[in-house]
Design a protein around this motif. Structure first.
Motif, PDB file in Angstrom:
ATOM      1  N   HIS A   8       0.946  -1.243  -0.113  1.00  0.00           N
ATOM      2  CA  HIS A   8      -0.032   0.088  -0.174  1.00  0.00           C
ATOM      3  C   HIS A   8       0.936   1.157   0.091  1.00  0.00           C
ATOM      4  O   HIS A   8       0.515   2.115  -0.604  1.00  0.00           O
ATOM      5  N   SER A   9       2.080   1.415   0.788  1.00  0.00           N
ATOM      6  CA  SER A   9       2.783   2.472   0.898  1.00  0.00           C
ATOM      7  C   SER A   9       3.247   2.775  -0.367  1.00  0.00           C
ATOM      8  O   SER A   9       3.386   4.006  -0.888  1.00  0.00           O
ATOM      9  N   SER A  12       0.607   4.564  -2.621  1.00  0.00           N
ATOM     10  CA  SER A  12       0.197   5.957  -1.907  1.00  0.00           C
ATOM     11  C   SER A  12       1.186   6.907  -2.132  1.00  0.00           C
ATOM     12  O   SER A  12       0.813   8.098  -2.298  1.00  0.00           O
ATOM     13  N   THR A  16       1.086  10.424  -4.008  1.00  0.00           N
ATOM     14  CA  THR A  16       1.206  11.779  -3.170  1.00  0.00           C
ATOM     15  C   THR A  16       2.517  12.457  -3.911  1.00  0.00           C
ATOM     16  O   THR A  16       2.444  13.633  -4.027  1.00  0.00           O
ATOM     17  N   GLU A  37      -5.435   9.849  -7.092  1.00  0.00           N
ATOM     18  CA  GLU A  37      -5.664   8.936  -6.072  1.00  0.00           C
ATOM     19  C   GLU A  37      -5.345   7.622  -6.293  1.00  0.00           C
ATOM     20  O   GLU A  37      -5.551   7.110  -7.614  1.00  0.00           O
ATOM     21  N   SER A 124       5.965   6.493   1.980  1.00  0.00           N
ATOM     22  CA  SER A 124       5.180   6.665   3.166  1.00  0.00           C
ATOM     23  C   SER A 124       5.670   5.702   4.362  1.00  0.00           C
ATOM     24  O   SER A 124       6.247   4.706   4.046  1.00  0.00           O
TER      25      SER A 124
END
Length: 196
Positions: A8-9, A12, A16, A37, A124
């Motif tokens: 997921h990081s 994401s 970002t 997104e 992240s």
């Protein structure tokens, strides 16, 4: 050492990065307002907004064929080998008109071409990345048949998309599992108990 939140990081962190670097103007011309997104299959199955935005969709995860038995450089010989994964993404443009769709997607493609590496400082933190972690974002060529199969499996109609592979995501074992290997077999002896 990255944990299971690493998958997921990565997604994401890519969205970002694109969101934080998207400019308002290029060469004196205004760019359309655009959102970025990370999306799931379930979100794609619902109604998709026609507002201008770019989605990043993880459609496949594969085990990296070149890192199956590769330990980290400083790891002891009896330690577990981290699981190396390649993450396959579709970067898709959504807009109500061709100008917004094409300009925003072209900008995102160029941005990932210019900055194809995410290091620990741009990932992240929830995955507990090591300071030496580096993820490469590589364009991946999909055949027309492959891309149509993906879109046929999704609910919305086809949208212009570009595919990427994020490699190499290493998932390290949990700390407490490194000390003791899991039990995979047990031996039991059955017999007649001797008279007492």
């Amino acid at each position: 050492m990255a944990n299971v939140f690493a998958v997921h990081s990565v997604g994401s962190s890519i969205t970002t990065f694109l969101r934080n670097t998207y400019p308002q103007q290029i060469a004196g011309r205004d760019l359309p307002a655009c959102g970025f997104e990370l999306t799931s299959s379930g979100q794609l199955a619902g109604d998709i907004s026609e507002t201008t935005h770019i989605t990043l969709y993880l459609y496949r995860i594969t085990v990296n064929e070149h890192s199956r038995q590769t330990r980290r450089a400083a790891a002891p010989a009896d330690s577990f080998v981290p699981l190396g994964l390649d993450l396959h993404y579709l970067l898709t443009a959504w807009a109500a008109n061709p100008l917004d769709e094409q300009v925003t997607l072209a900008w995102a493609i160029r941005q990932l071409h210019q900055y194809p590496v995410l290091d620990a400082s741009s990932l992240s933190p929830e995955a507990a990345w090591g300071s030496d972690e580096v993820i490469q974002i590589i364009p991946a060529e999909l055949t027309t048949e492959d891309i149509m199969r993906i879109w046929d499996a999704l609910d919305p109609a086809y949208r212009v998309s570009v595919s990427y592979v994020a490699r190499l995501v290493r998932l390290d074992p949990d700390q407490d599992t490194e000390q003791f290997r899991p039990v995979v077999a047990a031996r039991y002896a059955y017999g007649v108990e001797a008279d007492k």
